[in-house]
Motif scaffolding. Structure first.
Motif, PDB file in Angstrom:
ATOM      1  N   VAL A  30      44.130  49.428  45.067  1.00 53.84           N
ATOM      2  CA  VAL A  30      44.197  48.271  44.171  1.00 53.84           C
ATOM      3  C   VAL A  30      43.061  47.308  44.532  1.00 53.84           C
ATOM      4  O   VAL A  30      42.853  47.009  45.711  1.00 53.84           O
ATOM      5  CB  VAL A  30      45.557  47.560  44.294  1.00 53.84           C
ATOM      6  CG1 VAL A  30      45.603  46.314  43.420  1.00 53.84           C
ATOM      7  CG2 VAL A  30      46.689  48.517  43.915  1.00 53.84           C
ATOM      8  N   PRO A  31      42.307  46.820  43.547  1.00 52.21           N
ATOM      9  CA  PRO A  31      41.196  45.894  43.847  1.00 52.21           C
ATOM     10  C   PRO A  31      41.673  44.639  44.572  1.00 52.21           C
ATOM     11  O   PRO A  31      42.707  44.066  44.218  1.00 52.21           O
ATOM     12  CB  PRO A  31      40.639  45.555  42.460  1.00 52.21           C
ATOM     13  CG  PRO A  31      41.071  46.680  41.580  1.00 52.21           C
ATOM     14  CD  PRO A  31      42.406  47.124  42.108  1.00 52.21           C
ATOM     15  N   GLY A  32      40.917  44.235  45.580  1.00 48.11           N
ATOM     16  CA  GLY A  32      41.250  43.046  46.353  1.00 48.11           C
ATOM     17  C   GLY A  32      40.543  41.815  45.826  1.00 48.11           C
ATOM     18  O   GLY A  32      39.899  41.845  44.768  1.00 48.11           O
ATOM     19  N   PRO A  33      40.639  40.704  46.565  1.00 42.63           N
ATOM     20  CA  PRO A  33      40.013  39.449  46.127  1.00 42.63           C
ATOM     21  C   PRO A  33      38.494  39.522  46.200  1.00 42.63           C
ATOM     22  O   PRO A  33      37.921  40.361  46.906  1.00 42.63           O
ATOM     23  CB  PRO A  33      40.581  38.416  47.109  1.00 42.63           C
ATOM     24  CG  PRO A  33      40.938  39.197  48.325  1.00 42.63           C
ATOM     25  CD  PRO A  33      41.374  40.545  47.835  1.00 42.63           C
ATOM     26  N   SER A  34      37.857  38.609  45.496  1.00 42.39           N
ATOM     27  CA  SER A  34      36.395  38.585  45.433  1.00 42.39           C
ATOM     28  C   SER A  34      35.791  38.070  46.731  1.00 42.39           C
ATOM     29  O   SER A  34      36.448  37.370  47.520  1.00 42.39           O
ATOM     30  CB  SER A  34      35.936  37.686  44.283  1.00 42.39           C
ATOM     31  OG  SER A  34      36.233  36.324  44.574  1.00 42.39           O
ATOM     32  N   ALA A  35      34.528  38.400  46.930  1.00 45.64           N
ATOM     33  CA  ALA A  35      33.809  37.926  48.113  1.00 45.64           C
ATOM     34  C   ALA A  35      33.726  36.408  48.127  1.00 45.64           C
ATOM     35  O   ALA A  35      33.854  35.769  49.180  1.00 45.64           O
ATOM     36  CB  ALA A  35      32.411  38.539  48.150  1.00 45.64           C
ATOM     37  N   GLU A  36      33.532  35.798  46.960  1.00 43.86           N
ATOM     38  CA  GLU A  36      33.418  34.333  46.924  1.00 43.86           C
ATOM     39  C   GLU A  36      34.755  33.684  47.228  1.00 43.86           C
ATOM     40  O   GLU A  36      34.821  32.628  47.887  1.00 43.86           O
ATOM     41  CB  GLU A  36      32.876  33.848  45.579  1.00 43.86           C
ATOM     42  CG  GLU A  36      33.729  34.195  44.379  1.00 43.86           C
ATOM     43  CD  GLU A  36      33.152  33.671  43.082  1.00 43.86           C
ATOM     44  OE1 GLU A  36      32.268  32.793  43.121  1.00 43.86           O
ATOM     45  OE2 GLU A  36      33.589  34.141  42.017  1.00 43.86           O
TER      46      GLU A  36
END
Length: 217
Positions: A155-161
């Motif tokens: 599942v995609p995780g949070p963004s780098a920013e």
């Protein structure tokens, strides 16, 4: 405010893409399954709506960083946490949880987009500008996004920013600086007590290791 919207949209999209069986997997929150975490996010979205609809005229008493305090590490035994578990179980089917998150969550996102950043809102007995309040919630969405994917590597995780901003906020709240050897993700996981530091990480942290964790609430 833009980062709030992007972080919240990414988190809701990750939940929307979950399979039914994913809801019974453990989350990164102590004592909570994924379904319990999603139920908590519904309550969070309600809080955002309530706060943005609670205008205040007093001078701000908190900002995006001072909104948070370092609190006791969660054990899973808190009565409110237990209530979330019972409420989540009452939904029975994952689709019944996905719907209110999409419904109330989308409304919270629209309210945030329409909010005047300089407008003042009252919450938890404090006053913040809408911009600071929404900025504070980046530190709510990002660690919970990590909780969501803790046992769901596909599942995609949070963004780098979002990770970078959350790390910066945590360091300011706890008044510490994590070593450069720590990536933003690891700084958040170790810093908030979501996982124990390795031996090498503990050595790099030095005296800060004895102060861990720094859960915020």
């Amino acid at each position: 405010m833009d980062l709030f919207s992007r972080s919240w949209s990414a988190l809701r999209a990750a939940v929307a893409g979950l399979r039914d069986e994913d809801f019974t997997r453990p989350s990164g929150c102590a004592g909570w399954l994924v379904r319990d975490l999603v139920c908590h996010l519904v309550v969070d979205a309600q809080d955002v709506l309530i706060t943005l609809a609670t205008p205040a005229t007093a001078e701000p008493t908190r900002d995006a960083v001072t909104y948070w305090d370092v609190v006791a590490a969660p054990t899973g035994d808190d009565p409110l946490d237990a209530l979330i578990v019972r409420l989540a179980a009452a939904y029975r089917e994952p689709r019944l949880l996905k719907f209110p998150l999409d419904d109330v969550g989308s409304a919270a996102g629209r309210a945030a987009a329409l909010a005047d950043p300089a407008g003042r809102a009252g919450t938890r007995g404090e006053v913040l500008t809408a911009g600071d309040y929404l900025g504070a919630y980046v530190l709510e969405w990002t660690p919970h996004h990590l909780d969501l994917v803790a046992h769901l590597p596909d599942v995609p995780g949070p963004s780098a920013e979002g990770l970078a901003r959350s790390r910066e906020m945590l360091e300011r709240i706890a008044q510490v600086g994590f070593p450069p050897s720590f990536g933003d993700r690891d700084a958040l996981l170790v810093g908030t007590g979501r996982r124990a530091p390795t031996g090498a990480e503990r050595a790099a942290l030095g005296r800060t290791a004895a102060r861990l964790p720094f859960p915020v609430g």
